[in-house]
Write an enzyme that holds these catalytic residues in place. Structure first.
Site, mmCIF file in Angstrom:
data_model
loop_
_atom_site.group_PDB
_atom_site.id
_atom_site.type_symbol
_atom_site.label_atom_id
_atom_site.label_comp_id
_atom_site.label_asym_id
_atom_site.label_seq_id
_atom_site.Cartn_x
_atom_site.Cartn_y
_atom_site.Cartn_z
ATOM 1 N N TYR A 54 -10.955 4.702 3.014
ATOM 2 C CA TYR A 54 -11.000 5.834 2.056
ATOM 3 C C TYR A 54 -12.178 6.689 2.787
ATOM 4 C CZ TYR A 54 -8.003 4.993 -1.655
ATOM 5 O OH TYR A 54 -6.707 4.666 -2.415
ATOM 6 N N ARG A 128 -0.193 -0.969 2.397
ATOM 7 C CA ARG A 128 1.165 -0.650 2.658
ATOM 8 C C ARG A 128 2.012 -1.471 3.063
ATOM 9 N NH1 ARG A 128 2.858 4.846 1.452
ATOM 10 N NH2 ARG A 128 1.083 6.054 1.093
ATOM 11 N N GLN A 179 0.275 -0.853 -6.828
ATOM 12 C CA GLN A 179 -0.178 0.591 -7.240
ATOM 13 C C GLN A 179 0.859 1.556 -6.260
ATOM 14 O OE1 GLN A 179 -4.165 3.114 -5.554
ATOM 15 N NE2 GLN A 179 -4.615 1.274 -6.645
#
Length: 294
Positions: A54, A128, A179
């Protein structure tokens, strides 16, 4: 604020503050970030969602600079690893790729702990699915970071059920969440098996982009018209309606709210004020689908 028990000794607030945009504003000072966190804490929102990637690998450091001992004692920290992009400390990688190797996971955990100035990550997520994942190596690495005391629990992000099963087969620790993307406009998880799989196992999902990437707040569509009706009836804004729609699902979903606007942060808990009965839920769902349910 309701809470979800992820393990016998770890619980998260039902609404989570997502920090992927933390570095997108001019003011990233510790005082400004503290104000955002404190606005969450005042509502009982204690879970902070991060990822190494991020903010060009800067968001964890921005948050860490704002974490006083008092704040650290009140929050749970989620972070993620395995995506590499040619930015920040990976400027020379040459192109985006995933890395679920033991070496990368261990190094990423240590780096995240350093940047955030914390002793332990409450939840580490594999960000991922990695087509090159050696599930035995990855699973052992996740168990290793728990055994080291650096991580309390592990989970995944954006995994399909077969990806989940593959990793869980090689991990002694229980994967505690997935998530996934979920919103009124990204509602496929309700029917493609993603939600059913987790619900059957009593695993509470986290939902990223619950406002459809912000589109549900800015666009004018038949769906947003219905959202406005519900919002006006409950004296809230569209965001509260969108989140209430997710919270109504019996899987105990935890929406991850990502905004830098302090006034919007202060309104996160307005979702709890919305009367979301079945007729209202389905009215919104049909508006999102663009047709009646079968």
């Amino acid at each position: 604020m309701e809470r979800n028990n992820l393990t016998s000794d770890l619980s998260f607030s039902r609404i989570v503050y997502g920090m992927w945009r933390l570095g997108d504003v001019e003011d990233t000072s510790p005082a400004h970030v503290q104000a955002k966190i404190e606005a969450c804490l005042e509502q009982g929102i204690t879970t902070m969602d991060q990822a190494d990637i991020y903010g060009g690998y800067m968001a964890e450091e921005i948050m860490g600079a704002a974490l006083t001992p008092t704040i650290k004692d009140q929050i749970e920290v989620v972070t993620k690893c395995d995506i590499l992009i040619p930015e920040g400390r990976y400027a020379d990688v040459g192109g985006k790729y995933y890395d679920t190797s033991r070496e990368h996971i261990l190094a990423s955990v240590d780096h995240s702990l350093r940047l955030m100035g914390i002793d332990k990550i409450d939840l580490l997520l594999v960000h991922r699915p990695d087509p090159l994942m050696d599930h035995h190596e990855t699973g052992a690495a996740l168990d290793e970071v728990i055994a080291s005391g650096k991580v309390r629990s592990v989970g995944v992000s954006n995994f399909k059920l077969h990806d989940w099963n593959l990793l869980q087969s090689a991990t002694e620790a229980k994967l505690v969440t997935n998530q996934i993307e979920l919103s009124l406009t990204a509602n496929e998880a309700l029917t493609n098996g993603d939600m059913a799989y987790l619900q059957e196992r009593g695993i509470a999902p986290m939902a990223w982009s619950p406002l459809g990437g912000g589109a549900l707040m800015t666009e004018s569509t038949p769906l947003t018209a219905v959202m406005d009706e519900v919002a006006n009836a409950n004296s809230v804004d569209r965001a509260a309606v969108a989140v209430a729609w997710i919270l109504a699902h019996p899987a105990n979903v935890m929406p991850v709210m990502g905004t830098n606007n302090i006034n919007r942060i202060k309104g996160f808990s307005d979702a709890l004020k919305v009367k979301m009965d079945r007729p209202t839920w389905f009215k919104l769902y049909e508006a999102a689908l663009g047709h009646e349910v079968p």
